[in-house]
Write a protein that holds these residues in place. Structure first.
Motif, PDB file in Angstrom:
ATOM      1  N   SER A 228       0.827  -1.201   0.000  1.00  0.00           N
ATOM      2  CA  SER A 228       0.000   0.000   0.000  1.00  0.00           C
ATOM      3  C   SER A 228       0.864   1.255   0.000  1.00  0.00           C
ATOM      4  O   SER A 228       0.597   2.223  -0.716  1.00  0.00           O
ATOM      5  CB  SER A 228      -0.934  -0.006   1.218  1.00  0.00           C
ATOM      6  OG  SER A 228      -1.698   1.164   1.270  1.00  0.00           O
ATOM      7  N   ARG A 412      -3.183   5.413   3.635  1.00  0.00           N
ATOM      8  CA  ARG A 412      -4.475   5.591   2.968  1.00  0.00           C
ATOM      9  C   ARG A 412      -4.737   7.072   2.677  1.00  0.00           C
ATOM     10  O   ARG A 412      -5.203   7.429   1.596  1.00  0.00           O
ATOM     11  CB  ARG A 412      -5.572   5.036   3.865  1.00  0.00           C
ATOM     12  CG  ARG A 412      -6.983   5.261   3.364  1.00  0.00           C
ATOM     13  CD  ARG A 412      -7.287   4.448   2.129  1.00  0.00           C
ATOM     14  NE  ARG A 412      -8.660   4.658   1.705  1.00  0.00           N
ATOM     15  CZ  ARG A 412      -9.222   4.073   0.655  1.00  0.00           C
ATOM     16  NH1 ARG A 412      -8.508   3.240  -0.083  1.00  0.00           N
ATOM     17  NH2 ARG A 412     -10.474   4.311   0.336  1.00  0.00           N
ATOM     18  N   LEU A 731      -9.011   1.890   5.944  1.00  0.00           N
ATOM     19  CA  LEU A 731      -9.555   2.045   4.592  1.00  0.00           C
ATOM     20  C   LEU A 731     -10.745   2.999   4.559  1.00  0.00           C
ATOM     21  O   LEU A 731     -11.171   3.412   3.477  1.00  0.00           O
ATOM     22  CB  LEU A 731      -9.968   0.676   4.028  1.00  0.00           C
ATOM     23  CG  LEU A 731      -8.836  -0.329   3.825  1.00  0.00           C
ATOM     24  CD1 LEU A 731      -9.385  -1.638   3.273  1.00  0.00           C
ATOM     25  CD2 LEU A 731      -7.768   0.230   2.897  1.00  0.00           C
TER      26      LEU A 731
END
Length: 752
Positions: A228, A412, A731
């Motif tokens: 990520s 994120r 998320l």
């Protein structure tokens, strides 16, 4: 000449090809946008089918491909033609881009994860057989066989897959800090050592299944977090790769020469074919065109650029051909500066994680203390159960979920904001942004866009008007200040001859530009600067104008008009409705600042401010306990940006302003601040929530583990589920952020 054939030249190929020890060549390529996963797969198959190709790897997020092949069988131009025939043009990158540390890191992490996964499945099979009683546990030889098989299968996990935990623990101890890796390494080492001793002696419980599952689940979580983070950092790679290595420079007779893009200088004219990438920053000289600036601004729709408007390096020309006059090239282009800023993102993430390490260190200390107390308690009451209970506490209380909270939410958030046109160059600024109570705006270029008409010039002495425009433009084109850009655009619209080169140019913050043009020492800027301090007493009526002067006095005055940015009013309205005070600190005249402040409903404004005065205003506000955000785009705003708790600059701002900015508004829209603030609030709330979850889980699970009700294998599952919950909760960052459409809706109701 076909663009791909250009790469047949040995001197150009040497810049992009790396010769390998096995005689093959390796090249890194920047790809145009890939449509979908099927397109990527078909492209890989097409390239792999070429003669001599050994390996092809495509990173979709970074828009990069790496190819290892025999250049004696398939030439570099043929390789590029194959990409083009696959409906994905490819641009070679310099060979120093081939060594991709992130790719190597991902490859190593994946190998360790695969080894741990395969071995853990086999160990669980052995454990399952023994747990269900399929083996006669009276038969010591059969039981011993399964124990030895479990030991041999667990060894690769401990001595290979788990090595990052041991290295991290040792590094932390050398630095005298308690990191996340220490309890993990202790748990793995103790469980494996005790289980190995039980296998050798034939007595005692074994926990090979627990340690295998523990390591595999931890490596899986770390691999997902690493992936990520790399996807978020791929934006910086794509931006740095944006500028092409080659350009078509126009000669005086209209013919073109293929040159390296880094050789371009201000004033060069280049020809850009339809579908090509713009090689430098400059101004469009031909008819209107459409460009794709998605890589730089995040705007997915094609943008219309008219004659005289700016074109940015790294943008793709969708309709053409076009001709452009270069203003900035090489490392001075917007895309190059964004690439440099992207590297600051990775550095700031390291600094922010070090700040978070103190909380993790305290948490680890508590975990180790609980483990020791549990072992001591069982040694006093029931010694055989002391080890399993202590291990259960060590595993179940592992601070993985606690430590994952900040990096998971930040990763994120960075990706979310990058897609919305906001590049965060200092991740620590997100925490401060959530608590901002006062916003300070620069005026010119930040809240307003300057306009300078070709007929808005007053001569102060008998000189040729065209010469005055040309000389002023010669100085102005060496600055990225909005007023200077407006003057250059106005001079170009007059249709005069191109501006001559300026020598010995200096840009003075808060003043203007000075240099030599045609052998004459000139100054361009506000009246105080242009006339020097001792001659500016009678120049008050020239506020809001640009003056061109020499040692003999003023030459010409260029009157500047301005208009508010389209989203300035709606952004300020949204900030004020959120309880945030908005102020203006500008170097412009009081009349102009007051008019804008009244139009934007800002009561706190300050005019005629020097860079030092702006900083003093900010510091005075901070002394009252306010948390400050500063937004500016000029060199004279650098002190203001550096002094604020959080700072922001548009991508069109000067390099110095961007260097001091924590947030970069890639599309230049002020409402990007609203996105950033909403995401910062979500990061703060979700991080706090995840930490409460992690602490709550430990408070509930540790007592059961301490009294021996949680076996080590169940503790490993509980720890992993808590970590997974933190990642899934992260998320949520970026969802339901719809403040910008709401803010834009206010614009229709505002007075004009």
């Amino acid at each position: 000449m076909n663009a791909s054939l250009t790469w047949a030249q040995p001197q150009l190929a040497a810049q992009v090809l790396r010769r390998r020890g096995d005689g093959r060549s390796e090249v890194a390529l920047r790809l145009s946008r890939l449509r979908d996963a099927r397109h990527t797969l078909l492209l890989e198959q097409r390239i792999s089918a070429l003669p001599g190709v050994r390996r092809v790897s495509i990173d979709v997020a970074a828009r990069r491909a790496r190819v290892v092949w025999d250049a004696r069988v398939t030439s570099l131009p043929a390789l590029l033609d194959a990409f083009a025939s696959g409906q994905c043009s490819a641009q070679p990158l310099r060979h120093d881009a081939i060594e991709d540390a992130r790719a190597l890191e991902m490859h190593a992490a994946l190998k360790r994860l695969l080894v741990a996964g395969m071995c853990a499945m086999q160990v669980m099979t052995y454990a399952f057989v023994m747990y269900i009683g399929a083996v006669d546990f009276v038969d010591s030889s059969t039981r011993g066989l399964f124990r030895w098989l479990s030991l041999l299968t667990t060894a690769p996990i401990v001595f290979y897959s788990a090595q990052p935990f041991f290295r991290g623990a040792l590094a932390g101890l050398r630095e005298r800090r308690l990191g996340l890796d220490l309890p993990v390494a202790l748990a793995v080492a103790l469980i494996f050592a005790a289980s190995s001793w039980a296998t050798l002696t034939g007595h005692g419980e074994i926990y090979f299944d627990s340690v295998s599952m523990f390591v595999f689940l931890l490596l899986g979580g770390r691999y997902l977090a690493l992936r990520s983070g790399h996807r978020s950092g791929a934006l910086g790679d794509a931006v740095m790769d944006a500028t092409p290595l080659l350009a078509q420079r126009l000669r005086g007779d209209g013919a073109t020469d293929t040159v390296a893009a880094i050789e371009l200088v201000a004033g060069d004219r280049v020809q850009i074919a339809e579908g090509d990438t713009i090689p430098a920053d400059g101004r469009l000289e031909s008819a209107s065109v459409q460009v794709d600036e998605a890589l730089l601004s995040g705007e997915s729709r094609p943008m219309l650029r008219r004659t005289g408007e700016a074109l940015l390096a790294g943008s793709v020309l969708l309709s053409g051909p076009a001709q452009m006059r270069v203003e900035q090239a090489g490392e001075h282009t917007a895309s190059a500066r964004l690439g440099q800023l992207a590297s600051r993102v990775r550095q700031s993430r390291k600094h922010s994680s070090s700040a978070d390490a103190r909380a993790v260190s305290r948490f680890v200390s508590v975990v180790l203390l609980l483990t020791v107390l549990t072992a001591a308690g069982w040694l006093l009451t029931d010694p055989p159960r002391a080890f399993s209970a202590a291990i259960a506490v060590l595993v179940v209380a592992c601070p993985c979920a606690f430590a994952l909270t900040t990096p998971a939410t930040l990763t994120r958030a960075l990706g979310t904001l990058a897609r919305r046109g906001v590049l965060v160059t200092n991740t620590a600024a997100l925490a401060a942004l959530a608590g901002v109570t006062s916003v300070w705006f620069d005026k010119t270029g930040t809240l307003t866009t300057p306009i300078l008409a070709p007929d808005r010039m007053d001569l102060q002495r008998a000189v040729d008007p065209a010469q005055a425009w040309r000389r002023a433009a010669a100085l102005a084109q060496r600055s990225s200040h909005p007023l200077a850009r407006a003057l250059v655009a106005a001079a170009r619209n007059r249709g005069d001859a191109p501006a001559p080169p300026a020598d010995e140019v200096q840009v003075i913050a808060g003043g203007g530009i000075q240099g030599s043009v045609d052998g004459c020492a000139l100054r361009l800027g506000n009246a105080r600067f242009a006339l020097r301090q001792d001659r500016a007493s009678g120049a008050a009526n020239l506020d809001g104008a640009l003056m061109l002067a020499d040692d003999a006095g003023p030459i010409a005055v260029f009157h500047v008009d301005e208009q508010p940015r389209a989203d300035a009013a709606s952004t300020i309205r949204a900030l004020q409705e959120a309880g945030i005070e908005c102020s203006i600190a500008s170097g412009d005249s009081a009349a102009r600042v007051e008019a804008l402040a009244r139009r934007l409903h800002i009561s706190n404004w300050h005019a005629a401010q020097t860079p030092a005065a702006k900083l003093a205003l900010l510091q005075e506000c901070s002394a009252r306990g306010a948390s400050t955000l500063a937004i500016g785009d000029g060199t004279n705003d650098a002190a203001l940006l550096a002094g604020a708790d959080v700072s922001a600059a548009p991508a069109s701002g000067t390099a110095l302003a961007q260097a001091h900015a924590d947030l970069l508004l890639l599309d230049g829209r002020l409402d990007g601040l609203l996105h950033a603030r909403q995401v910062a609030l979500q990061v703060r709330d979700i991080s706090a929530q995840s930490r409460r979850w992690a602490l709550g889980y430990n408070l509930c699970a540790v007592p059961f583990a301490a009294v021996g009700l949680v076996p080590p294998w169940l503790a490993a599952i509980g720890m992993s589920l808590s970590s997974l919950g933190v990642v899934l909760n992260a998320l949520r960052v970026g969802r339901n952020v719809d403040v910008v459409p709401a803010a834009r809706a206010h614009a229709a109701a505002l007075p004009t």
